[in-house]
Design a protein around this motif. Structure first.
Motif, PDB file in Angstrom:
ATOM      1  N   ALA A   1       0.847  -1.219   0.000  1.00 11.75           N
ATOM      2  CA  ALA A   1       0.000   0.000   0.000  1.00 11.75           C
ATOM      3  C   ALA A   1       0.870   1.251   0.000  1.00 11.75           C
ATOM      4  O   ALA A   1       1.985   1.254   0.517  1.00 11.75           O
ATOM      5  N   VAL A   2       0.354   2.243  -0.627  1.00 11.27           N
ATOM      6  CA  VAL A   2       1.071   3.554  -0.690  1.00 11.27           C
ATOM      7  C   VAL A   2       1.132   4.162   0.701  1.00 11.27           C
ATOM      8  O   VAL A   2       0.101   4.307   1.374  1.00 11.27           O
ATOM      9  N   GLN A   3       2.368   4.442   1.211  1.00 14.83           N
ATOM     10  CA  GLN A   3       2.554   5.036   2.537  1.00 14.83           C
ATOM     11  C   GLN A   3       2.593   6.556   2.396  1.00 14.83           C
ATOM     12  O   GLN A   3       3.625   7.172   2.211  1.00 14.83           O
ATOM     13  N   SER A   4       1.430   7.181   2.471  1.00 12.13           N
ATOM     14  CA  SER A   4       1.341   8.645   2.365  1.00 12.13           C
ATOM     15  C   SER A   4       0.244   9.138   3.288  1.00 12.13           C
ATOM     16  O   SER A   4      -0.401   8.348   3.994  1.00 12.13           O
ATOM     17  N   ARG A   5       0.026  10.454   3.290  1.00 10.05           N
ATOM     18  CA  ARG A   5      -0.976  11.061   4.152  1.00 10.05           C
ATOM     19  C   ARG A   5      -2.118  11.580   3.311  1.00 10.05           C
ATOM     20  O   ARG A   5      -1.925  12.108   2.211  1.00 10.05           O
ATOM     21  N   ASP A   6      -3.308  11.451   3.885  1.00 14.32           N
ATOM     22  CA  ASP A   6      -4.507  11.904   3.196  1.00 14.32           C
ATOM     23  C   ASP A   6      -4.560  13.426   3.215  1.00 14.32           C
ATOM     24  O   ASP A   6      -4.416  14.053   4.286  1.00 14.32           O
ATOM     25  N   PRO A   7      -4.750  14.106   2.056  1.00 19.01           N
ATOM     26  CA  PRO A   7      -4.799  15.577   2.018  1.00 19.01           C
ATOM     27  C   PRO A   7      -5.860  16.149   2.943  1.00 19.01           C
ATOM     28  O   PRO A   7      -5.625  17.163   3.621  1.00 19.01           O
TER      29      PRO A   7
ATOM     30  N   LEU B   1       3.188  17.848  11.068  1.00 19.68           N
ATOM     31  CA  LEU B   1       3.760  16.721  11.815  1.00 19.68           C
ATOM     32  C   LEU B   1       3.371  15.400  11.173  1.00 19.68           C
ATOM     33  O   LEU B   1       4.182  14.440  11.120  1.00 19.68           O
ATOM     34  N   MET B   2       2.129  15.324  10.670  1.00 16.94           N
ATOM     35  CA  MET B   2       1.703  14.105   9.971  1.00 16.94           C
ATOM     36  C   MET B   2       2.566  13.866   8.739  1.00 16.94           C
ATOM     37  O   MET B   2       2.850  12.713   8.369  1.00 16.94           O
ATOM     38  N   LEU B   3       2.990  14.930   8.077  1.00 18.04           N
ATOM     39  CA  LEU B   3       3.829  14.824   6.878  1.00 18.04           C
ATOM     40  C   LEU B   3       5.310  14.720   7.224  1.00 18.04           C
ATOM     41  O   LEU B   3       6.154  14.679   6.317  1.00 18.04           O
TER      42      LEU B   3
ATOM     43  N   TYR C   1      -2.160  21.158   0.049  1.00 19.91           N
ATOM     44  CA  TYR C   1      -1.271  21.154  -1.124  1.00 19.91           C
ATOM     45  C   TYR C   1      -0.107  20.191  -0.919  1.00 19.91           C
ATOM     46  O   TYR C   1       0.224  19.396  -1.801  1.00 19.91           O
ATOM     47  N   LEU C   2       0.544  20.265   0.260  1.00 19.08           N
ATOM     48  CA  LEU C   2       1.708  19.412   0.491  1.00 19.08           C
ATOM     49  C   LEU C   2       1.341  17.928   0.501  1.00 19.08           C
ATOM     50  O   LEU C   2       2.158  17.055   0.156  1.00 19.08           O
ATOM     51  N   ALA C   3       0.103  17.628   0.867  1.00 17.74           N
ATOM     52  CA  ALA C   3      -0.313  16.223   0.942  1.00 17.74           C
ATOM     53  C   ALA C   3      -0.785  15.684  -0.404  1.00 17.74           C
ATOM     54  O   ALA C   3      -1.223  14.538  -0.499  1.00 17.74           O
ATOM     55  N   GLY C   4      -0.734  16.447  -1.440  1.00 17.99           N
ATOM     56  CA  GLY C   4      -1.106  15.972  -2.771  1.00 17.99           C
ATOM     57  C   GLY C   4      -2.303  16.705  -3.343  1.00 17.99           C
ATOM     58  O   GLY C   4      -2.529  16.707  -4.549  1.00 17.99           O
ATOM     59  N   GLY C   5      -3.089  17.283  -2.522  1.00 22.92           N
ATOM     60  CA  GLY C   5      -4.195  18.127  -2.975  1.00 22.92           C
ATOM     61  C   GLY C   5      -5.292  17.410  -3.699  1.00 22.92           C
ATOM     62  O   GLY C   5      -5.971  17.997  -4.543  1.00 22.92           O
TER      63      GLY C   5
ATOM     64  N   HIS D   1      -9.443  12.103  -4.494  1.00 23.39           N
ATOM     65  CA  HIS D   1      -9.565  10.851  -5.216  1.00 23.39           C
ATOM     66  C   HIS D   1      -8.236  10.518  -5.879  1.00 23.39           C
ATOM     67  O   HIS D   1      -7.734  11.272  -6.700  1.00 23.39           O
ATOM     68  N   GLY D   2      -7.616   9.495  -5.521  1.00 21.31           N
ATOM     69  CA  GLY D   2      -6.339   9.064  -6.077  1.00 21.31           C
ATOM     70  C   GLY D   2      -6.059   7.653  -5.589  1.00 21.31           C
ATOM     71  O   GLY D   2      -6.968   6.926  -5.180  1.00 21.31           O
ATOM     72  N   PRO D   3      -4.790   7.259  -5.606  1.00 22.27           N
ATOM     73  CA  PRO D   3      -4.451   5.932  -5.098  1.00 22.27           C
ATOM     74  C   PRO D   3      -4.920   5.790  -3.666  1.00 22.27           C
ATOM     75  O   PRO D   3      -4.781   6.703  -2.855  1.00 22.27           O
ATOM     76  N   ARG D   4      -5.492   4.644  -3.371  1.00 23.44           N
ATOM     77  CA  ARG D   4      -6.038   4.456  -2.027  1.00 23.44           C
ATOM     78  C   ARG D   4      -4.900   4.529  -1.025  1.00 23.44           C
ATOM     79  O   ARG D   4      -3.851   3.909  -1.187  1.00 23.44           O
ATOM     80  N   GLN D   5      -5.121   5.275   0.063  1.00 26.50           N
ATOM     81  CA  GLN D   5      -4.107   5.477   1.098  1.00 26.50           C
ATOM     82  C   GLN D   5      -4.484   4.663   2.313  1.00 26.50           C
ATOM     83  O   GLN D   5      -5.637   4.637   2.753  1.00 26.50           O
ATOM     84  N   VAL D   6      -3.494   4.011   2.805  1.00 29.32           N
ATOM     85  CA  VAL D   6      -3.725   3.169   3.977  1.00 29.32           C
ATOM     86  C   VAL D   6      -4.044   4.028   5.193  1.00 29.32           C
ATOM     87  O   VAL D   6      -3.330   4.974   5.497  1.00 29.32           O
TER      88      VAL D   6
END
Length: 479
Positions: free
Chosen positions: A14-20, A36-38, A84-88, A91-96
């Protein structure tokens, strides 16, 4: 495993990122949690410091609506920047764990926003109570309401907190004025001036507190007059002379006509009792000048008369002061009036103070003599005795005289006198009193020089009895 057997494909991690949305919601807490989350540690620290500076400025320096707008814009910027920093994208790749992230961020933000909202609501409630106190002029009520504030209220609604602080400052100035007015009730006009300055400062610098100023002013003015009449007179003088300021403080002068007349007369009476006749007369005269038609005007006029007479009497007594009645006092060369004295010519002898010749004038009857200027009608200034009209010439034996005898002429005792009327200080008589008496005694006493007898003097005074002295002075004192 058989090398020729194909392995089943494994699922991609799974993609390890943060939800915008989660990041934006976390930043909406103003705690920089989105950064801090980012794992943008320095960005979180910098934005947190900026937030702290803005909050401090809002609560302590620029407590206004426009700066609240600045803080809101910063809040919006943090939300947008985190998004913006979280991808903005939503709807995109599902985030865990996106749902969990959103719930955590939303929970924190809701707590912060709800806390601020509740604090703003409570601040508004406090402000309503304070506003009611302002309208009624009740500082105690306002301060009691403001005691419920804490720093959270200042952060949540700085402009309301600023208005509350203004009320605290106004009440402090009013308390200072009340203390100064307490001192001023003792006649301290400097304290009175300071008290009015405090009230004026509230009106000029802290608008919205006029009713409180009115209540403070009424508390002082309503307590007038004070017990001491001279203190009341000093206060009323200051109020009457205070320059108009065009505000509610000008109403203080309205009390002056109510308290001043009685204070002026009462102060005059008190000063008379303390023998301060100059100031007493000034207070009585002030009433006559400022309130000529007042019911106390007659009493004030009588006070002016009594004070004037007391001043005159003190002056005359000073002029009559001397070490001995055998010496003429300053009054004899520079008399002054005492209008309270009885006039010349009242029934009975014109009682007199006699100075300058105790040998003869000191023999006047007691009921002809005054004891003080207060009960005197005349002041008699007597000079040294002189030879008056000749009465009789008689021969007396003399060793060196031709024929053995010398003639001795006996004269009346002439005393120059000036008589002043105490009431006016005017010279009423300037004459010589001639005292008669017995002449040509059988034996004549005179001075010899050891064994040398030059014979009797050619002129001698008659021997005046008390009756002779009385008869000579009677036309002046008991006509």
């Amino acid at each position: 495993m058989d090398p020729w057997t194909l392995a089943e494909p494994q699922p991609e991690p799974a993609v390890q990122s943060r939800d915008p949305l989660a990041v934006a919601l976390a930043n909406a807490s103003l705690l920089s949690l989105g950064y801090l989350m980012l794992r943008r540690w320095w960005l979180a620290i910098a934005s947190g410091l900026i937030t702290i500076v803005l909050v401090v400025l809002l609560t302590a320096v620029v407590r206004s609506v426009w700066f609240e707008v600045v803080v809101l814009l910063w809040w919006a910027a943090l939300i947008a920047h985190g998004w913006y920093l979280a991808g903005g994208r939503l709807h995109g790749p599902r985030q865990v764990g996106a749902g969990k992230q959103r719930l955590v961020a939303l929970a924190v933000t809701v707590v912060v926003v709800l806390a601020i909202g509740l604090l703003r609501f409570d601040a508004a409630r406090i402000e309503r109570d304070v506003a009611e106190a302002r309208r009624s002029g009740d500082c105690a009520q306002a301060l009691a309401a403001l005691d419920g504030r804490w720093v959270g209220h200042r952060v949540a609604d700085a402009p309301l907190a600023a208005r509350g602080d203004d009320t605290v400052q106004a009440c402090e100035l009013l308390a200072q004025a009340r203390a100064e007015f307490g001192t001023a009730r003792g006649g301290d006009t400097e304290a009175l001036k300071t008290g009015f300055s405090s009230l004026a400062a509230v009106l000029a610098e802290l608008p919205g507190h006029q009713k409180m100023v009115e209540v403070g002013l009424h508390g002082f003015v309503g307590g007038l007059p004070v017990e001491d009449s001279c203190d009341t007179a000093a206060i009323s003088d200051w109020l009457a002379q205070r320059p108009a300021s065009g505000d509610v403080l000008d109403r203080a002068v309205d009390v002056v006509p109510r308290i001043a007349p009685a204070a002026l007369v009462g102060c005059g009476d008190d000063l008379m009792a303390r023998s301060d006749w100059q100031q007493a007369r000034a207070r009585y005269q002030q009433l006559l000048d400022q309130y000529p038609g007042h019911e106390l005007a007659a009493k004030a006029a009588e006070g002016v008369k009594q004070a004037t007479q007391a001043i005159e009497l003190a002056n005359v007594r000073g002029l009559l002061q001397t070490s001995s009645t055998d010496v003429q006092p300053a009054y004899c060369s520079g008399p002054a009036p005492y209008s309270g004295a009885a006039p010349v010519g009242v029934p009975g002898p014109d009682r007199a103070l006699v100075f300058g010749n105790d040998e003869y004038a000191g023999r006047l009857p007691a009921d002809w003599r005054a004891q003080d200027a207060a009960d005197a009608v005349l002041v008699i200034c007597a000079g040294e005795a002189e030879y008056g009209a000749p009465v009789e010439t008689c021969p007396y034996e003399s060793t060196f005289a031709i024929g053995g005898y010398d003639d001795v002429t006996f004269h009346k005792i002439a005393i120059p006198v000036r008589v002043y009327e105490v009431r006016t200080g005017a010279l009423v008589v300037d004459t010589r009193v001639e005292i008669g008496g017995a002449s040509c005694p059988e034996f004549l006493e005179y001075t010899t020089y050891g064994y040398v007898d030059l014979g009797p003097p050619s002129e001698e005074y008659v021997a005046a009895s008390d009756a002779d002295v009385h008869a000579a002075f009677a036309p002046l004192i008991a006509p």
